[in-house]
Design an enzyme around this catalytic site. Structure first.
Site, PDB file in Angstrom:
ATOM      1  N   ASP A   1      20.982 -16.618 -24.430  1.00  0.00           N
ATOM      2  CA  ASP A   1      19.907 -16.314 -25.370  1.00  0.00           C
ATOM      3  C   ASP A   1      19.557 -14.840 -25.297  1.00  0.00           C
ATOM      4  O   ASP A   1      19.766 -14.187 -24.272  1.00  0.00           O
ATOM      5  CB  ASP A   1      18.640 -17.099 -24.981  1.00  0.00           C
ATOM      6  CG  ASP A   1      18.532 -18.438 -25.694  1.00  0.00           C
ATOM      7  OD1 ASP A   1      19.275 -18.660 -26.664  1.00  0.00           O
ATOM      8  OD2 ASP A   1      17.689 -19.249 -25.278  1.00  0.00           O
TER       9      ASP A   1
ATOM     10  N   GLY B   1      26.461  -2.078 -24.335  1.00  0.00           N
ATOM     11  CA  GLY B   1      27.411  -1.111 -24.895  1.00  0.00           C
ATOM     12  C   GLY B   1      28.863  -1.365 -24.518  1.00  0.00           C
ATOM     13  O   GLY B   1      29.698  -0.455 -24.553  1.00  0.00           O
TER      14      GLY B   1
ATOM     15  N   LYS C   1       0.837  -1.194   0.000  1.00  0.00           N
ATOM     16  CA  LYS C   1       0.000   0.000   0.000  1.00  0.00           C
ATOM     17  C   LYS C   1       0.880   1.256   0.000  1.00  0.00           C
ATOM     18  O   LYS C   1       0.575   2.245  -0.657  1.00  0.00           O
ATOM     19  CB  LYS C   1      -0.864  -0.045   1.264  1.00  0.00           C
ATOM     20  CG  LYS C   1      -2.071   0.845   1.238  1.00  0.00           C
ATOM     21  CD  LYS C   1      -2.825   0.785   2.570  1.00  0.00           C
ATOM     22  CE  LYS C   1      -3.398  -0.601   2.843  1.00  0.00           C
ATOM     23  NZ  LYS C   1      -4.193  -0.640   4.105  1.00  0.00           N
TER      24      LYS C   1
END
Lengths: 425, 425
Positions: B180, B351, B104
């Site tokens: 993968d 990168g 909450k």
């Protein structure tokens, strides 16, 4: 806005819309980068023969709407970019869709996933809510009026007799649904089977007084791979609804629970952790997608979300976008589009008292669950009176009366609620 | 800073730290409201006798550090608040902990979950990574140097021979792990069992050339309740590691997979969707908690996250906080604290090219996986040369040589990489 898409596209695509903030990016180039990068990986360097084979896997730029800041306001230049993803690229589950459209991309600058749409083929793998709004109404025998829900006040550290008594007092006031607190987990004092037995007994006792049916949503918790068994235990003990903290388990768990042959009770989705996703303008996933479209797609029969009225707030337009996603019936008659799925009951929550009922019905109409915690338990005359005050407020609104006059005409519970919390209209 | 806690506390507590922005809130009152509201619900109105029973369930304020803005800068007043939650209140799983401490509360204003700590009792329910950093090193027979991983370049729309050839070329360069693409799901061209067979065959072929072992992390996808079966299928076909999009399924799914008796291969956690949580200062969950503590607690043997160097960036201090969480050995010898769990391999990603290796090793030391996509596939002399350039860069760094001199001394692959992408030190 570009529309290369309508010419080029064939086959079935799901689309994702992003709002991307950047002071100087070439948004069209960025859009193409997303469409290619998140599908075939590279395009311009492919041999022509290969392009023909790969075209069906290639993402498409549907539109790029650039919003330049009016003055020199830096940091507010953004674009709304819609990309179409061939659904041949991913399996028919929500994790695959989300990882495709916002997996890596979520980490790439100031970008928020603001909308999703689903291809007919993708949608066809989702049965949606088993009961939906109409099914919940049918179970309760309440075809038209807004429903009333109340929440346990305190549950942690309380024993079964205390919970049973709290349940009974809430039920007496004429509520239609009672939900567990979402932070009540398996514990020695009130384990789920014993809790369900006690609460369903209290529901039966109250029904003798009120003549009214009631759904009790027991909190489904524990290890992911045991959720089906845990649901079976709760239902075996008599639970006629379940509460589920969807975002703590992922949308796919809800999707599988809601279609499971042994789980033939309505599922109420709790928004716990949703605030980690939707409130930022620059990051995350919009409330409409998170608590609207994906909850309904995954099969939530009722969906809780922070109301714009009370203690935990969400802007009104975001609330109405959630409502729209839960209740959208476009294509329902033809069996196409999102309207193919049953609608889900919207449950705007937190800080609700009877004096807010006119506003709630104005915003949501009658297809809404009015959900009260403190507004029931904190009523000056007790929880049963709290429930009655809400029912009176609803009846008053539906009869077209002013709430103040309706209370004054011999409805002391509503009067006491108005005296305590006022009216907002 | 207050410290009522140290005096009052008994029993076991997990703590959560939040950064809460508010221009005028009484942060101490707010902290007490959280500690009470998310545990026993109410306190001051309890009868004294009841308080004695309820005290063990009551949350505690550990500290409140208020940061007032230096000038009149509005919107930047915040407090770091730490609350201790009695772990008697929740079950021993991550959904229960997260829903308790940030369910909450995540929706209650500008608040971010910045840290978590776990009680000994809570921790004892988590075996942590099955292999961990040392186990992965052992499987590969590489006790000390940094590991090298490469990622498939394009996979969608490619068939098995194409994937196998791509795998072989990557493997030839001396990489230790190949993963993968996280957006490769079950599909007719490369279904997981066939894909694993083809790729493990390519790994064996490459091993004949390189003499080097290799782990192939096959992407574990599909319906949540079928994940164990899917993992069994992949492992049955020869997979010696798994990739998993943890945040699309929830931490508990990882937690159960990592301890499952049939899944005795390392699990690599992918950060897909993480950007929906960590980048905002005002909302969400910090990278340290999300990609550090919770991933390790849930049993990830390797954890990918956006590096501060490349195309998808994360601030360096957040990267180092993740590393700290993954490698922290406090209490390891005594078998207490987080150090009880095996450490997880940090995998800063995106990168990365060989010229960044000096910087990576400076920030992470040798207990790191250097993870390259374009830096391998985009190498001017091909993918095999790309792998070699990375291995040369690592060897150069470890020998203390300057990368430029090391390349010039008869290492054309490294030289070509430097010519293409430069060096950052």
């Amino acid at each position: 806005m570009t529309s290369e898409f309508s010419q080029a596209a064939s086959g079935a695509y799901c689309t994702a819309t992003y709002r991307l903030y950047d002071d100087k990016a070439d948004f069209h180039k960025k859009a193409t980068g997303i469409a290619v990068g998140l599908t075939v990986g590279s395009w311009t360097d492919l041999p022509e023969a290969r392009k023909a084979e790969m075209e069906r896997h290639l993402g498409r730029v549907v539109s790029v709407d650039v919003h330049e800041p009016a003055g020199a306001a830096s940091g507010e230049r953004f674009a709304d970019i819609t990309i179409a993803y061939p659904d041949v690229n991913f399996s028919r589950d929500i994790p695959a869709l989300l990882v495709t459209v916002f997996g890596k991309l979520s980490m790439d600058g100031r970008i928020k996933l603001t909308d999703l749409s689903f291809s007919g083929d993708f949608l066809s793998a989702f049965p949606g809510p088993r009961f939906g709004l109409s099914g919940v109404r049918e179970l309760l025998g309440v075809p038209e009026r807004p429903l009333l829900m109340s929440i346990f006040k305190s549950v942690i550290g309380h024993d079964l007799p205390a919970l049973k008594e709290q349940f009974y007092q809430q039920a007496l006031g004429g509520v239609d649904l009672i939900k567990d607190d979402e932070i009540l987990f398996e514990n020695p004092l009130t384990p789920i089977e014993r809790r369900v037995e006690a609460c369903m007994q209290a529901a039966a006792d109250a029904q003798k007084e009120t003549g009214q049916k009631l759904l009790y949503a027991a909190n489904l918790t524990g290890p992911t791979f045991d959720l089906v068994n845990q649901a079976r235990r709760a239902i075996g003990a008599g639970a006629n609804a379940l509460l589920f903290n969807v975002l703590a388990y992922g949308f796919d768990a809800l999707s599988e629970l809601s279609r499971h042959p042994d789980i033939r009770v309505p599922i109420m989705a709790h928004p716990a952790l949703a605030g980690a996703f939707y409130p930022s303008a620059y990051h995350g996933i919009s409330a409409q997608v998170l608590l609207g479209k994906l909850m309904r797609l995954a099969g939530a029969d009722l969906v809780l979300f922070p109301s714009p009225y009370g203690s935990v707030v969400m802007p009104r337009e975001e609330n109405l976008a959630i409502k729209e996603a839960l209740l959208d019936t476009t294509g329902a008659a033809e069996g196409t589009g999102f309207g193919r799925l049953k609608t889900s009951f919207p449950v705007p929550s937190a800080g609700i008292h009877p004096g807010l009922v006119p506003l709630i019905l104005k915003d949501f109409g009658t297809d809404v669950v009015v959900n009260a915690g403190g507004g029931v338990h904190g009523h000056p005359m007790g929880a049963a009176a709290g429930g009655r005050a809400f029912r009176q407020a609803m009846d008053g609104c539906l009869s077209g009366a002013s709430l103040r006059e309706y209370a004054a005409a011999g409805r002391p519970e509503l009067q006491a609620a108005i005296d305590a919390w006022g009216i907002r209209e």
